[in-house]
Design a protein around this motif. Structure first.
Motif, short mmCIF file in Angstrom:
data_model
loop_
_atom_site.label_atom_id
_atom_site.label_comp_id
_atom_site.label_asym_id
_atom_site.label_seq_id
_atom_site.Cartn_x
_atom_site.Cartn_y
_atom_site.Cartn_z
N GLY A 202 0.68 -1.36 0.10
CA GLY A 202 -0.07 0.05 0.04
C GLY A 202 0.55 1.21 0.18
N ASP A 203 2.13 1.23 0.23
CA ASP A 203 2.97 2.43 0.51
C ASP A 203 2.95 3.05 -0.91
N ARG A 204 3.14 2.41 -2.27
CA ARG A 204 3.02 3.21 -3.41
C ARG A 204 1.93 4.15 -3.54
N ALA A 205 0.71 3.06 -3.37
CA ALA A 205 -0.62 3.49 -3.79
C ALA A 205 -0.98 4.79 -2.85
N PHE A 206 -0.29 4.64 -1.56
CA PHE A 206 -0.59 5.73 -0.86
C PHE A 206 -0.01 7.04 -1.19
N LYS A 207 1.33 7.01 -1.56
CA LYS A 207 2.16 8.24 -2.12
C LYS A 207 1.65 8.51 -3.29
N ASP A 208 1.20 7.99 -4.20
CA ASP A 208 0.45 8.39 -5.29
C ASP A 208 -0.97 9.18 -5.02
N ALA A 209 -1.71 8.60 -4.13
CA ALA A 209 -3.07 9.17 -3.83
C ALA A 209 -2.73 10.51 -3.18
N VAL A 210 -1.52 10.49 -2.20
CA VAL A 210 -1.19 11.91 -1.61
C VAL A 210 -0.76 13.07 -2.58
N ARG A 211 -0.28 12.50 -3.85
CA ARG A 211 0.33 13.35 -4.77
C ARG A 211 -0.83 14.14 -5.40
N VAL A 212 -1.70 13.37 -5.77
CA VAL A 212 -3.01 13.86 -6.32
C VAL A 212 -3.79 14.60 -5.48
N MET A 213 -3.84 14.17 -4.44
CA MET A 213 -4.72 15.08 -3.29
C MET A 213 -4.03 16.59 -3.23
N ASP A 214 -2.92 16.33 -2.96
CA ASP A 214 -2.12 17.61 -2.84
C ASP A 214 -2.25 18.59 -4.27
N GLU A 215 -2.08 17.94 -5.31
CA GLU A 215 -2.30 18.81 -6.64
C GLU A 215 -3.60 19.42 -6.60
N VAL A 216 -4.58 18.76 -6.15
CA VAL A 216 -6.10 19.37 -5.89
C VAL A 216 -6.48 20.26 -5.11
N LEU A 217 -5.81 19.90 -3.95
CA LEU A 217 -6.04 20.77 -2.66
C LEU A 217 -5.23 22.14 -2.80
N PHE A 218 -3.83 22.05 -3.36
CA PHE A 218 -2.93 23.33 -3.42
C PHE A 218 -3.64 24.37 -4.54
#
Length: 456
Positions: A202-218
């Motif tokens: 799950g580590d890689r999926a978690f990092k990918d998801a956080v990257r997308v979340m950051d793109e949207v939120l920032f």
């Protein structure tokens, strides 16, 4: 406040060594924790997890001491809090000055007065979101319950709590991304003491998801921070909040709180409403009584705020639902000073785990604890209970700000759906959820909705 250790009779915790528990934790960690809690029967428990030896506190007296009487001593810190702190940073889910600043900023959004002001908008958003169920209901096409409950909740929360500033395109990226975070974080949540250098599933999926979340939120922060509007929504409150020295808020602080509030305001309601339908399937008498109450109050109309005071059984069903399936199932804490808990000396740095899921299922606290019975929450029965026998939203200074929003929203969604449709599960699902940051079903759940045939 801390307790004079020498003034309290010493006891030993009930120990569960690794050799007795490891096989159960590997097969089904949540069921193993429930077995341990049942055997402990309210005594303070010491879990030997190899790399960590946390205490597990389930008795309401112990819960009250940790969450309320000594809240300043038992901090949201330590190894078991690390996965959430890594994700949500210096937000409302932090501790100390960061938490106090976020709480002061967000509290006005969740006052009873402001929530009551928003209930009309909430009812409108819920009715509109439930309208989308008409088509699959007419066609006899099953719905996938978790994503459909999530869609209804997210459309409502985005409109009411986020001032409609999250566009459909942003929501289409945020919602599945957060689902990915909630599932991929599971191993880190279960094994927080494993170093980051050691990869876990799950580590890689978690990092990918956080990257997308950051793109949207920032991107949202950049779009609205200088012109957040004049509403009483989360976006406006965060973007207009000055720092301690009077300067503008930091982008990262806004992002952290947006993520924390989006997660807590959507995940709890979505998952609670997902667990509702299997419970009603297994208890047709409860469903019949719910339908009778809703038919008598709402009739052929769309749900409105003024209906809620006339729906006491709906309220009790939602309360009992959260007793069996509190979505925030584990509250980790860490002692910062010496104290005594349940007669057991606690040292600074000791982790203490509090679990509504386990306390709500203790036979020494609840009669027939595994049975779904909304009558537990009549006013008379509620008065007899320990204040911390039931705490789905936590307690003390860290009690969830959005608990009133959840209650209103969940009751309205439940009422809107049952006023229009009769649900039928395609198949039953396991009663035990899958462990992780939240309690999710082990498998997808499909349901067919039959229209009740009213003119609208």
């Amino acid at each position: 406040m801390s307790v004079d250790v020498g003034a309290v009779p010493r006891q030993k915790p009930k120990n569960f060594p690794l050799y007795r528990t490891v096989a159960g934790f590997v097969r089904d960690p949540l069921r193993q924790l429930e077995r341990i809690s049942t055997e402990g029967d309210g005594r303070l428990i010491r879990l030997d997890l190899g790399a960590s030896r946390p205490y597990l506190a389930t008795h309401p007296d112990h819960v009250q001491q940790v969450l309320r009487r000594e809240a300043e001593n038992f901090q949201r810190d330590g190894v078991f809090w690390r996965p959430l702190r890594d994700l949500m940073g210096d937000s409302i889910l932090a501790e100390g000055a960061e938490w106090e600043h976020s709480k002061r900023t967000l509290q006005p959004v969740f006052t009873t007065r402001n929530v009551n002001r928003l209930t009309g908008l909430m009812a409108e958003a819920i009715n509109d979101a439930v309208d989308a169920l008409d088509e699959p209901a007419r066609e006899g096409r099953p719905i996938d319950v978790l994503p459909e409950m999530g869609r209804i909740v997210n459309e409502t929360v985005i409109k009411v709590l986020f001032g409609d500033k999250i566009s459909p395109a942003d929501a289409d990226r945020l919602i599945p991304t957060f689902d990915q975070i909630a599932t991929s974080i599971s191993f880190r949540f279960l094994l927080p003491f494993v170093p980051r250098a050691i990869p876990l599933p799950g580590d890689r999926a978690f990092k990918d998801a956080v990257r997308v979340m950051d793109e949207v939120l920032f991107d949202l922060v950049a779009r609205y921070r200088d012109d957040p509007g004049d509403g009483s929504d989360i976006f406006t409150a965060l973007c207009q909040a000055p720092t301690e020295d009077g300067g503008p808020p930091d982008d990262r602080w806004i992002r952290d709180n947006l993520l924390a509030m989006f997660a807590t305001s959507t995940e709890t309601t979505t998952l609670a409403l997902t667990w509702l339908w299997p419970l009603l399937h297994d208890h047709p008498d409860v469903e019949d009584r719910l339908v009778a109450e809703i038919d008598g109050v709402v009739g052929g109309a769309r749900v409105r705020p003024e209906h809620l005071p006339e729906l006491p059984y709906v309220t009790r069903v939602v309360q009992e639902l959260l007793r069996l399936y509190p979505v925030g199932w584990m509250f980790p804490r860490m002692a910062t000073r010496p104290t005594v808990l349940g007669g057991v000396p606690i040292e600074p740095g000791d982790p203490v785990l509090i679990s509504p899921f386990l306390t709500h299922r203790l036979a020494s606290v609840w009669d027939r604890p595994l049975e779904f019975d909304p009558e537990r929450f009549t006013p008379e029965n509620s008065r007899k209970r320990h204040r911390y026998a039931y705490f789905p939203f936590g307690g003390g200074p860290h009690q969830c700000l959005g608990r009133h929003v959840f209650n209103v929203e969940a009751q309205m969604i439940l009422t809107s759906i049952l006023s229009r449709f009769r649900p039928s599960l395609s198949e039953t699902i396991s009663a035990m959820p899958r462990i992780g940051a939240t309690l999710r079903p082990r498998q997808s759940l499909e349901m067919t909705l039959t229209p009740v045939g009213r003119e609208r």
